[in-house]
Design a protein around this motif. Structure first.
Motif, PDB file in Angstrom:
ATOM      1  N   GLY A 266      11.494   5.103 -14.577  1.00  0.00           N
ATOM      2  CA  GLY A 266      12.538   5.824 -13.858  1.00  0.00           C
ATOM      3  C   GLY A 266      12.104   6.230 -12.464  1.00  0.00           C
ATOM      4  N   ARG A 267      10.908   6.788 -12.351  1.00  0.00           N
ATOM      5  CA  ARG A 267      10.440   7.248 -11.042  1.00  0.00           C
ATOM      6  C   ARG A 267      10.214   6.096 -10.074  1.00  0.00           C
ATOM      7  NH1 ARG A 267       8.034  10.908 -14.669  1.00  0.00           N
ATOM      8  NH2 ARG A 267       6.285   9.472 -15.081  1.00  0.00           N
ATOM      9  N   GLU A 268       9.667   5.011 -10.578  1.00  0.00           N
ATOM     10  CA  GLU A 268       9.343   3.886  -9.705  1.00  0.00           C
ATOM     11  C   GLU A 268      10.575   3.073  -9.318  1.00  0.00           C
ATOM     12  OE1 GLU A 268       7.098   1.157  -7.469  1.00  0.00           O
ATOM     13  OE2 GLU A 268       6.487   3.093  -8.310  1.00  0.00           O
ATOM     14  N   LEU A 269      11.503   2.895 -10.253  1.00  0.00           N
ATOM     15  CA  LEU A 269      12.593   1.933 -10.071  1.00  0.00           C
ATOM     16  C   LEU A 269      13.948   2.591  -9.866  1.00  0.00           C
ATOM     17  CD1 LEU A 269      11.413  -0.533 -12.857  1.00  0.00           C
ATOM     18  CD2 LEU A 269      11.005  -0.726 -10.398  1.00  0.00           C
ATOM     19  N   PHE A 270      13.940   3.841  -9.406  1.00  0.00           N
ATOM     20  CA  PHE A 270      15.174   4.551  -9.081  1.00  0.00           C
ATOM     21  C   PHE A 270      16.059   3.696  -8.173  1.00  0.00           C
ATOM     22  CE2 PHE A 270      17.159   7.431  -5.849  1.00  0.00           C
ATOM     23  CZ  PHE A 270      18.105   8.015  -6.675  1.00  0.00           C
ATOM     24  N   TRP A 271      17.359   3.675  -8.493  1.00  0.00           N
ATOM     25  CA  TRP A 271      18.374   2.930  -7.727  1.00  0.00           C
ATOM     26  C   TRP A 271      18.038   1.437  -7.633  1.00  0.00           C
ATOM     27  CZ3 TRP A 271      23.098   4.753  -6.793  1.00  0.00           C
ATOM     28  CH2 TRP A 271      23.941   4.049  -5.945  1.00  0.00           C
ATOM     29  N   GLU A 272      17.426   0.876  -8.664  1.00  0.00           N
ATOM     30  CA  GLU A 272      17.195  -0.561  -8.722  1.00  0.00           C
ATOM     31  C   GLU A 272      17.908  -1.179  -9.924  1.00  0.00           C
ATOM     32  OE1 GLU A 272      13.223  -1.998  -7.713  1.00  0.00           O
ATOM     33  OE2 GLU A 272      12.776  -0.079  -6.748  1.00  0.00           O
TER      34      GLU A 272
ATOM     35  N   ALA B   7      -2.377  -2.428 -20.666  1.00  0.00           N
ATOM     36  CA  ALA B   7      -1.091  -1.759 -20.456  1.00  0.00           C
ATOM     37  C   ALA B   7      -1.291  -0.450 -19.693  1.00  0.00           C
ATOM     38  CB  ALA B   7      -0.414  -1.496 -21.801  1.00  0.00           C
ATOM     39  N   LEU B   8      -2.274   0.332 -20.108  1.00  0.00           N
ATOM     40  CA  LEU B   8      -2.565   1.595 -19.426  1.00  0.00           C
ATOM     41  C   LEU B   8      -3.002   1.349 -17.995  1.00  0.00           C
ATOM     42  CD1 LEU B   8      -2.918   4.685 -19.619  1.00  0.00           C
ATOM     43  CD2 LEU B   8      -5.263   4.262 -20.431  1.00  0.00           C
ATOM     44  N   MET B   9      -3.823   0.352 -17.769  1.00  0.00           N
ATOM     45  CA  MET B   9      -4.298   0.037 -16.428  1.00  0.00           C
ATOM     46  C   MET B   9      -3.148  -0.341 -15.504  1.00  0.00           C
ATOM     47  SD  MET B   9      -4.893  -2.868 -14.378  1.00  0.00           S
ATOM     48  CE  MET B   9      -5.184  -4.222 -15.517  1.00  0.00           C
ATOM     49  N   LEU B  10      -2.200  -1.133 -16.002  1.00  0.00           N
ATOM     50  CA  LEU B  10      -1.072  -1.568 -15.175  1.00  0.00           C
ATOM     51  C   LEU B  10      -0.193  -0.391 -14.762  1.00  0.00           C
ATOM     52  CD1 LEU B  10      -0.126  -4.797 -17.169  1.00  0.00           C
ATOM     53  CD2 LEU B  10      -1.079  -4.720 -14.854  1.00  0.00           C
ATOM     54  N   VAL B  11       0.095   0.503 -15.697  1.00  0.00           N
ATOM     55  CA  VAL B  11       0.907   1.668 -15.361  1.00  0.00           C
ATOM     56  C   VAL B  11       0.172   2.543 -14.358  1.00  0.00           C
ATOM     57  CG1 VAL B  11       1.987   3.762 -16.267  1.00  0.00           C
ATOM     58  CG2 VAL B  11       2.122   1.624 -17.563  1.00  0.00           C
ATOM     59  N   ASN B  12      -1.126   2.689 -14.515  1.00  0.00           N
ATOM     60  CA  ASN B  12      -1.883   3.538 -13.593  1.00  0.00           C
ATOM     61  C   ASN B  12      -2.011   2.932 -12.201  1.00  0.00           C
ATOM     62  OD1 ASN B  12      -2.279   5.784 -15.216  1.00  0.00           O
ATOM     63  ND2 ASN B  12      -4.140   4.947 -16.160  1.00  0.00           N
ATOM     64  N   GLN B  13      -1.885   1.607 -12.076  1.00  0.00           N
ATOM     65  CA  GLN B  13      -1.793   1.003 -10.739  1.00  0.00           C
ATOM     66  C   GLN B  13      -0.587   1.555  -9.998  1.00  0.00           C
ATOM     67  OE1 GLN B  13      -1.985  -3.242 -10.120  1.00  0.00           O
ATOM     68  NE2 GLN B  13      -3.321  -3.513 -11.910  1.00  0.00           N
ATOM     69  N   ILE B  14       0.524   1.654 -10.706  1.00  0.00           N
ATOM     70  CA  ILE B  14       1.756   2.176 -10.103  1.00  0.00           C
ATOM     71  C   ILE B  14       1.587   3.657  -9.759  1.00  0.00           C
ATOM     72  CG2 ILE B  14       4.215   2.537 -10.465  1.00  0.00           C
ATOM     73  CD1 ILE B  14       3.413  -0.408 -10.258  1.00  0.00           C
ATOM     74  N   ARG B  15       1.001   4.410 -10.664  1.00  0.00           N
ATOM     75  CA  ARG B  15       0.813   5.845 -10.430  1.00  0.00           C
ATOM     76  C   ARG B  15      -0.184   6.116  -9.302  1.00  0.00           C
ATOM     77  NH1 ARG B  15       2.850   9.463 -13.636  1.00  0.00           N
ATOM     78  NH2 ARG B  15       1.122  10.947 -13.443  1.00  0.00           N
TER      79      ARG B  15
ATOM     80  N   TYR C 258       7.903  -6.646  -7.587  1.00  0.00           N
ATOM     81  CA  TYR C 258       6.648  -6.874  -8.302  1.00  0.00           C
ATOM     82  C   TYR C 258       6.213  -5.668  -9.134  1.00  0.00           C
ATOM     83  CZ  TYR C 258       1.808  -8.422  -9.048  1.00  0.00           C
ATOM     84  OH  TYR C 258       0.612  -8.792  -9.614  1.00  0.00           O
ATOM     85  N   ALA C 259       6.490  -4.453  -8.666  1.00  0.00           N
ATOM     86  CA  ALA C 259       6.142  -3.272  -9.454  1.00  0.00           C
ATOM     87  C   ALA C 259       6.800  -3.326 -10.832  1.00  0.00           C
ATOM     88  CB  ALA C 259       6.547  -2.000  -8.714  1.00  0.00           C
ATOM     89  N   ASP C 260       8.010  -3.832 -10.891  1.00  0.00           N
ATOM     90  CA  ASP C 260       8.708  -3.962 -12.172  1.00  0.00           C
ATOM     91  C   ASP C 260       8.003  -4.982 -13.058  1.00  0.00           C
ATOM     92  OD1 ASP C 260      10.588  -3.598 -14.145  1.00  0.00           O
ATOM     93  OD2 ASP C 260      12.231  -4.579 -13.088  1.00  0.00           O
ATOM     94  N   VAL C 261       7.458  -6.034 -12.463  1.00  0.00           N
ATOM     95  CA  VAL C 261       6.710  -7.024 -13.240  1.00  0.00           C
ATOM     96  C   VAL C 261       5.552  -6.346 -13.973  1.00  0.00           C
ATOM     97  CG1 VAL C 261       5.266  -9.095 -13.089  1.00  0.00           C
ATOM     98  CG2 VAL C 261       7.311  -8.899 -11.673  1.00  0.00           C
ATOM     99  N   LEU C 262       4.801  -5.517 -13.245  1.00  0.00           N
ATOM    100  CA  LEU C 262       3.650  -4.839 -13.844  1.00  0.00           C
ATOM    101  C   LEU C 262       4.086  -3.888 -14.958  1.00  0.00           C
ATOM    102  CD1 LEU C 262       1.528  -4.030 -10.657  1.00  0.00           C
ATOM    103  CD2 LEU C 262       1.489  -6.077 -12.100  1.00  0.00           C
TER     104      LEU C 262
ATOM    105  N   ALA D 234       0.827  -1.206   0.000  1.00  0.00           N
ATOM    106  CA  ALA D 234       0.000   0.000   0.000  1.00  0.00           C
ATOM    107  C   ALA D 234       0.859   1.253   0.000  1.00  0.00           C
ATOM    108  CB  ALA D 234      -0.934  -0.005   1.208  1.00  0.00           C
ATOM    109  N   ASN D 235       1.994   1.184   0.662  1.00  0.00           N
ATOM    110  CA  ASN D 235       2.892   2.324   0.782  1.00  0.00           C
ATOM    111  C   ASN D 235       4.210   1.981   0.105  1.00  0.00           C
ATOM    112  OD1 ASN D 235       4.302   4.604   1.516  1.00  0.00           O
ATOM    113  ND2 ASN D 235       4.487   4.047   3.675  1.00  0.00           N
ATOM    114  N   TYR D 236       4.577   2.731  -0.924  1.00  0.00           N
ATOM    115  CA  TYR D 236       5.799   2.504  -1.683  1.00  0.00           C
ATOM    116  C   TYR D 236       7.017   2.378  -0.777  1.00  0.00           C
ATOM    117  CZ  TYR D 236       9.675   3.901  -4.860  1.00  0.00           C
ATOM    118  OH  TYR D 236      10.855   3.991  -5.559  1.00  0.00           O
ATOM    119  N   ALA D 237       7.163   3.302   0.181  1.00  0.00           N
ATOM    120  CA  ALA D 237       8.371   3.366   0.999  1.00  0.00           C
ATOM    121  C   ALA D 237       8.552   2.138   1.876  1.00  0.00           C
ATOM    122  CB  ALA D 237       8.355   4.629   1.867  1.00  0.00           C
ATOM    123  N   ASP D 238       7.466   1.400   2.151  1.00  0.00           N
ATOM    124  CA  ASP D 238       7.585   0.235   3.026  1.00  0.00           C
ATOM    125  C   ASP D 238       8.435  -0.873   2.414  1.00  0.00           C
ATOM    126  OD1 ASP D 238       6.091   1.462   4.952  1.00  0.00           O
ATOM    127  OD2 ASP D 238       4.226   0.395   4.501  1.00  0.00           O
TER     128      ASP D 238
END
Length: 533
Positions: A472-478, A443-451, A422-426, A251-255
């Motif tokens: 880039g925003r989601e997977l920084f330093w990965e 494809a649009l739905m999956l990206v919007n899950q992340i957003r 898992y976010a990278d999988v989506l 639920a929380n990205y930072a977790d």
């Protein structure tokens, strides 16, 4: 690798047959697992500043290590990585090669030992097969990394084979890269149904879902590696992970990146760092200001090295959109001014603004350059004045993606470091679907899950810029940005891997792979240097 195998190949063979038996080892699963550790140890280099992570991040548009006077000059290696003028003699390139081939060598040795005790009758094939399959999968993972970073590399699977006499699959670079691709693919497909399917019981180890993920990564970049796209196969293997039901978005990205992040339902493959039991994760000292100890009560002085590129930091801020529900103030723009706009929760990836101690007092740096307008109180701004020779010591957003533990006594963090998530999988599935059909609604739905999780407005359509930007925003330093920039080369208006960017001129496409290290060429005359070096 040469030192490890050339010096004692015969002795190791004798030891396996005469000493490593069911009477003294490999009697239990725990003993098999204990032996596996040698094959995984090279992964600890992910957490430091000498090998694969920094090699991939500093050559991308995410990270820079500016020279701060005498600090971080280091023979110019960080400047060369940033400007894509790296050479076969740069240590970080040699270290990366050695780490991966060390993993290959250790896997080969353990496979040989496990097979030997099976052949001797001391251990059943049933008891050993899952562990042998795991080692083959891990070896294929190392070869996937070698393929991505170096291209045409020797394939060594026999423990008794002398690697110093081993040639690449082909003297033609592209043919050789095709051969490495096919080796990785075949190995992973062969062991897919042999490795463990457990998730919780194999934290930090290769299981079936790690194999699916590595295959999906291989196919995602297949057109770069071989000239032939494999988008359907990306969908097949990402679907296998999604449909397993083993993973979901936190639920929380930072977790995903807290000190106690072990067992996140989003983690597919991690390195379980620990300041006592598995040292090597040094990000907090790599990035923070040398005087930042009072801000976190660190027991070790940070090194003030790794900074976020100004434009990359700015990609998280969209002041044109309406403010999000958390309030108007988003953060600092690249010049350090307060901006308002859509709140992106992933801005917590960065540390910017005044640096305060634990009592709320601003920390000062009396040694700042007279030209630095933000001193002596330390204020990290996304703006970086120059790459060399006198970058301001407090310039640049610092890497705060992994929670920095208050009171950490040494230079090793306790967070598990993410390799696959898992976010990278989506996002991979979304990209593959989009490339086959730019109007694909899934494809649009999956990206919007992340957003949606990041608390930003959904996209109404997809294009290359949006996909690359969101990755880039989601997977920084990965450790995916260099790979992504190469894959999207020529498709976006954003930064491209070989185009000019801040303090970097246009670079040769041959820089898409790193050179074979000079000392490896000298040790093995059968090796051919990669094109352009």
């Amino acid at each position: 690798m040469s030192c490890m195998l050339m010096a004692s190949c015969t002795d190791l063979t004798e030891n396996v047959n005469n000493e490593v038996t069911a009477d003294n080892f490999f009697r239990t699963d725990e003993e098999f697992i204990s032996a596996l550790g040698d094959a995984y140890n090279p992964l600890t280099s992910y957490g430091g500043n000498t090998a694969v992570t920094v090699l991939n991040e500093v050559t991308s548009d995410e990270i820079v290590v500016a020279q701060k006077g005498a600090d971080w000059e280091d023979g110019g290696v960080w400047i060369r990585l940033h400007r894509h003028t790296f050479t076969p003699s740069d240590d970080v390139i040699n270290n990366t090669w050695n780490d991966f081939f060390s993993g290959v060598a250790n896997a080969n040795r353990l496979i040989f030992q496990f097979q030997s005790v099976v052949e001797s009758g001391d251990v059943s094939q049933e008891d050993a097969s899952a562990f042998i399959a795991e080692l083959r999968a891990l070896r294929a993972f190392y070869y996937y990394l070698l393929l991505d970073n170096f291209g045409n590399v020797p394939i060594v699977t026999d423990f008794e084979q002398d690697p110093s006499e081993t040639a690449q699959p082909s003297t033609d670079f592209q043919d050789g890269r095709q051969a490495v691709f096919e080796f990785v693919e075949s190995e992973l497909l062969e062991v897919l149904d042999l490795v463990d399917t457990d998730v919780g019981g194999t934290i930090g180890r290769v299981n079936k879902w790690v194999v699916h993920m590595t295959l999906a990564k291989l196919y995602l970049n297949a057109e770069v590696y071989t000239g032939t796209s494999r988008w359907d196969d990306v969908v097949t293997h990402t679907n296998a992970i999604i449909d397993s039901g083993n993973f979901n978005l936190m639920a929380n990205y930072a977790d995903n990146f807290t000190v106690d992040n072990t067992g996140s339902p989003e983690h597919i493959f991690t390195i379980p760092f620990d300041e006592v039991f598995l040292e090597g994760f040094n990000l907090h000292v790599m990035t923070n200001h040398i005087l930042s100890q009072p801000a976190f009560d660190f027991g070790s002085q940070p090194w003030n090295g790794f900074q976020t590129m100004t434009d990359f930091y700015g990609s998280y801020i969209d002041p044109a959109q309406n403010p999000g529900p958390q309030g108007d103030v988003v953060g600092l723009d690249p010049q350090g001014s307060t901006v308002t706009g859509t709140v992106d929760d992933r801005l917590d990836n960065f540390l910017v603004g005044p640096l305060l101690d634990l009592e709320g007092n601003q920390i000062e740096d009396d040694g700042v350059l007279s030209s630095d307008p933000n001193g002596p109180p330390i204020t990290h701004t996304p703006y970086i004045n120059e790459l060399e020779p006198d970058s301001w010591r407090q310039a640049g957003a610092r890497i705060a993606k992994y929670e920095m533990e208050i009171g950490l006594s040494g230079s090793n963090m306790n967070n598990d470091m993410v390799v696959y998530r898992y976010a990278d999988v989506l996002l991979m599935k979304a990209e593959a679907l989009w490339r086959m059909n730019p109007n694909d609604p899934e494809a649009l739905m999956l990206v919007n899950q992340i957003r949606e999780r990041a608390n930003v407005d959904p996209f109404t359509s997809l294009d290359a810029d949006k996909l690359l930007g969101e990755r880039g925003r989601e997977l920084f330093w990965e450790i995916v940005r260099r790979q992504d920039l190469i894959r999207f080369e020529g498709e976006t208006q954003q930064t491209r891997f070989n185009e000019a960017w801040w303090e970097k001129n246009t670079s040769d496409p041959n820089r898409n792979v790193f050179p074979i290290p000079q000392n490896q060429l000298e040790a093995n005359p059968n090796l051919e240097q990669n094109p352009g070096y």
